[in-house]
Scaffold this motif. Structure first.
Motif, PDB file in Angstrom:
ATOM      1  N   THR A 231      38.240  34.066  34.683  1.00  0.00           N
ATOM      2  CA  THR A 231      38.270  33.817  36.126  1.00  0.00           C
ATOM      3  C   THR A 231      39.478  34.516  36.725  1.00  0.00           C
ATOM      4  O   THR A 231      40.606  34.293  36.270  1.00  0.00           O
ATOM      5  N   PRO A 232      39.313  35.384  37.723  1.00  0.00           N
ATOM      6  CA  PRO A 232      40.451  36.110  38.299  1.00  0.00           C
ATOM      7  C   PRO A 232      41.532  35.155  38.791  1.00  0.00           C
ATOM      8  O   PRO A 232      41.259  34.171  39.476  1.00  0.00           O
ATOM      9  N   THR A 233      42.751  35.441  38.411  1.00  0.00           N
ATOM     10  CA  THR A 233      43.880  34.636  38.845  1.00  0.00           C
ATOM     11  C   THR A 233      45.079  35.541  39.025  1.00  0.00           C
ATOM     12  O   THR A 233      45.170  36.599  38.403  1.00  0.00           O
TER      13      THR A 233
ATOM     14  N   PHE B 210      43.091  34.276  43.796  1.00  0.00           N
ATOM     15  CA  PHE B 210      42.754  35.363  44.695  1.00  0.00           C
ATOM     16  C   PHE B 210      41.939  34.840  45.864  1.00  0.00           C
ATOM     17  O   PHE B 210      41.077  33.962  45.696  1.00  0.00           O
ATOM     18  N   PRO B 211      42.168  35.371  47.062  1.00  0.00           N
ATOM     19  CA  PRO B 211      41.252  35.069  48.164  1.00  0.00           C
ATOM     20  C   PRO B 211      39.882  35.659  47.867  1.00  0.00           C
ATOM     21  O   PRO B 211      39.720  36.461  46.958  1.00  0.00           O
ATOM     22  N   ALA B 212      38.890  35.237  48.619  1.00  0.00           N
ATOM     23  CA  ALA B 212      37.520  35.704  48.365  1.00  0.00           C
ATOM     24  C   ALA B 212      37.397  37.168  48.774  1.00  0.00           C
ATOM     25  O   ALA B 212      37.505  37.509  49.938  1.00  0.00           O
ATOM     26  N   PHE B 213      37.204  38.031  47.784  1.00  0.00           N
ATOM     27  CA  PHE B 213      37.022  39.467  48.042  1.00  0.00           C
ATOM     28  C   PHE B 213      35.556  39.833  48.063  1.00  0.00           C
ATOM     29  O   PHE B 213      35.174  40.853  48.578  1.00  0.00           O
TER      30      PHE B 213
ATOM     31  N   GLY C 293      42.182  41.234  33.667  1.00  0.00           N
ATOM     32  CA  GLY C 293      41.720  40.748  32.373  1.00  0.00           C
ATOM     33  C   GLY C 293      40.900  41.740  31.579  1.00  0.00           C
ATOM     34  O   GLY C 293      40.173  41.347  30.697  1.00  0.00           O
ATOM     35  N   SER C 294      40.995  43.036  31.870  1.00  0.00           N
ATOM     36  CA  SER C 294      40.167  43.995  31.145  1.00  0.00           C
ATOM     37  C   SER C 294      40.570  44.059  29.681  1.00  0.00           C
ATOM     38  O   SER C 294      41.716  43.829  29.326  1.00  0.00           O
ATOM     39  N   ASP C 295      39.601  44.401  28.824  1.00  0.00           N
ATOM     40  CA  ASP C 295      39.855  44.453  27.394  1.00  0.00           C
ATOM     41  C   ASP C 295      40.782  45.602  27.017  1.00  0.00           C
ATOM     42  O   ASP C 295      41.371  45.602  25.949  1.00  0.00           O
ATOM     43  N   ASN C 296      40.879  46.603  27.884  1.00  0.00           N
ATOM     44  CA  ASN C 296      41.571  47.816  27.481  1.00  0.00           C
ATOM     45  C   ASN C 296      42.966  47.931  28.066  1.00  0.00           C
ATOM     46  O   ASN C 296      43.482  49.009  28.274  1.00  0.00           O
ATOM     47  N   GLY C 297      43.592  46.813  28.366  1.00  0.00           N
ATOM     48  CA  GLY C 297      45.020  46.851  28.641  1.00  0.00           C
ATOM     49  C   GLY C 297      45.359  46.965  30.096  1.00  0.00           C
ATOM     50  O   GLY C 297      44.691  46.432  30.957  1.00  0.00           O
ATOM     51  N   PHE C 298      46.427  47.692  30.375  1.00  0.00           N
ATOM     52  CA  PHE C 298      47.104  47.625  31.661  1.00  0.00           C
ATOM     53  C   PHE C 298      46.407  48.560  32.646  1.00  0.00           C
ATOM     54  O   PHE C 298      46.196  49.699  32.329  1.00  0.00           O
TER      55      PHE C 298
END
Length: 519
Positions: free
Chosen positions: A403-405, A501-504, A514-519
């Motif tokens: 969940t985006p945070t 996050f506000p609703a985008f 939160g991507s699997d491939n880092g920064f």
């Protein structure tokens, strides 16, 4: 020229029953195209080395940066495993019988069953044998050849620098036609003045006898079993990796092994002892204290200096010339220390963990039983720490929820004489954050040595609750104090209401944290 990025990874190894570590190099343009996938080279260092040594001494990252910039090598990911994972086992290994065979050992099991799957899951790899290579120096070359030849379904490019391996691998040596068909490259290098030259030459001749093709590189001007040779061999072999045309041409032109002269040094117990020396354990963590040891039979006086102590401790010498001193306090602290031998400071030669400082580098005492020691954390998620050598910045990102945070942003300012690594290597910022995030005592965070003022000044409109916390190393006298300050800050962050996050309509900005491939 553009430089690649170095990331420190920690992963739970079922083969070890503990957390292992590795360093991963990603090429300069890795972040530019998130769809592109890369071949992988697993590169193992020698007996007394850690996973860092192939770039801190071997300079593999700079060598490959140069070759890529000049168009002489393919872009690739390089994984530097820890070659001595038996030290992480709950029961210490038996050093009286050094390993000469590999396969059922914990390194091989961890490599195949734990590390390769982790890398393929967390980095954009091309996960097939045509795009996977393995190599190593000295003992690491033995490990590389054995595991590569034992798993030709996983590796097709093999490199050995100043080493050799077992001549008894089922289905490989007596089936040269199939082996030659599967190997795009078998590259062997050794110095004629190397103490392993005789055994390496015999192995080359054995391959010739069996009809197995190989590329052989001999030197006589780089001082034998040294990093000068290891670097030279990298420069020669990296351009052939994942380049079938060039590799095939090199294999086709491969020369036979040089003839034996009878003057080659045999693989004696003395050579074996040099490859696998019985260690003097220092620091040695016991129930009652930490014992430091140094073998210096000719020294007249040796003292132990620890950053927390106002005075040095005089060490005592035994009949074998080993000096010893025990600390009964600070058992679970992480701190810098060094020896003073007849007035001259020196790092602990038995401890490869050196404080990342400019100038003299003291050793790091880090108790493996500490709750903030990676090896004892158990099966849990870990963040990733990246070092940008071009910008001189370190970035850590903790595991992020689906969940985006909005993560907490923390800037750690190195102290006088420190480097971008210090807050992580000595301060343990990544280990502390991993543990507290996993325990739910703080929220996901991004920690960096970079100046984040530009983010604050931009207003970050998509993150209205954005703010940066800053810790300065020079505000505290010792690393134990700095570690406690970071711990307290993360606990305070965990008590605050977590902003969201506000609703985008599209989730987190930029694809989320939160991507699997880092920064």
């Amino acid at each position: 020229m553009p430089h690649g990025r170095l990331e420190y990874i920690h992963y739970y190894s079922k083969s070890l029953g503990s957390t292992n570590q590795a360093v991963v190099y990603t090429p300069p343009r890795y972040m530019e195209n998130p769809q592109k996938r890369y071949p992988v080279f697993y590169l193992i260092s020698g007996t007394t080395d850690t996973e860092e040594v192939y770039y801190k001494v071997g300079r593999v990252n700079y060598i490959l940066d140069n070759l890529i910039a000049e168009g002489q090598a393919r872009e690739m990911i390089i994984v530097l495993p820890y070659g001595n994972p038996a030290k992480l086992l709950p029961t210490p290994p038996d050093y009286t019988t050094p390993p000469t065979q590999f396969g059922g050992d914990v390194f091989s099991l961890d490599l195949v069953n734990d590390l390769i799957p982790y890398v393929d899951k967390n980095f954009r790899t091309r996960a097939d044998r045509d795009h996977r290579a393995i190599g190593g120096f000295s003992r690491g070359g033995n490990q590389a050849l054995f595991n590569g030849l034992s798993h030709l379904d996983k590796f097709s490019y093999l490199c050995s620098y100043s080493s050799f391996t077992s001549t008894d691998i089922p289905g490989v040596y007596d089936n040269s036609g199939d082996t030659n068909k599967k190997l795009h490259l078998l590259w062997l290098g050794v110095g004629t003045d190397d103490f392993l030259y005789g055994s390496a030459r015999d192995y080359m001749a054995f391959l010739d006898q069996k009809g197995i093709r190989s590329v052989k590189e001999l030197t006589n001007d780089k001082f034998g079993h040294t990093w000068m040779n290891a670097r030279y061999f990298l420069g020669k072999s990296l351009p052939l990796l994942f380049n079938k045309k060039a590799a095939e041409a090199a294999m086709k032109d491969g020369q036979p092994a040089p003839a034996a002269t009878g003057k080659e040094k045999p693989f004696t117990p003395g050579v074996l002892a040099r490859m696998f020396p019985k260690p003097i354990v220092s620091p040695d963590y016991g129930e009652q204290g930490i014992t430091f040891r140094l073998k210096a039979p000719e020294a007249r006086r040796v003292e132990l200096h620890c950053e927390m102590l106002p005075l040095n401790i005089a060490m005592v010498r035994d009949t074998a010339g080993v000096w010893e001193a025990t600390l009964h306090d600070y058992l679970f602290e992480t701190f810098e220390y060094h020896f003073i031998v007849d007035g001259t400071p020196m790092a602990d030669p038995q401890n490869m963990l050196l404080s990342p400082r400019r100038g003299f580098k003291p050793s790091i005492a880090d108790n493996p039983r500490s709750p903030f020691h990676f090896a004892t954390m158990g099966d849990m998620q870990h963040g990733r720490t990246g070092y940008d050598v071009e910008r001189g910045e370190a970035w850590y990102m903790s595991p992020m929820p689906k969940t985006p945070t909005i993560p907490a942003f923390i800037q750690l300012v190195p102290g006088e004489g420190d480097t971008m690594e210090s807050w992580f290597k000595v301060g343990g910022a990544d280990a502390i954050a991993d543990r507290l995030v996993a325990d739910g005592k703080t929220r996901p965070c991004i920690i960096t040595t970079s100046d984040l003022k530009f983010m604050q000044q931009s207003g970050m409109p998509q993150m209205p609750n954005f703010k940066v916390r800053t810790l300065r190393a020079d505000d505290y006298m010792t690393w134990p104090q700095r570690r406690r300050a970071l711990f307290r800050l993360l606990i305070e962050i965990g008590k605050e209401p977590a902003p969201s996050f506000p609703a985008f309509g599209g989730g987190a900005p930029g694809g989320g944290f939160g991507s699997d491939n880092g920064f």
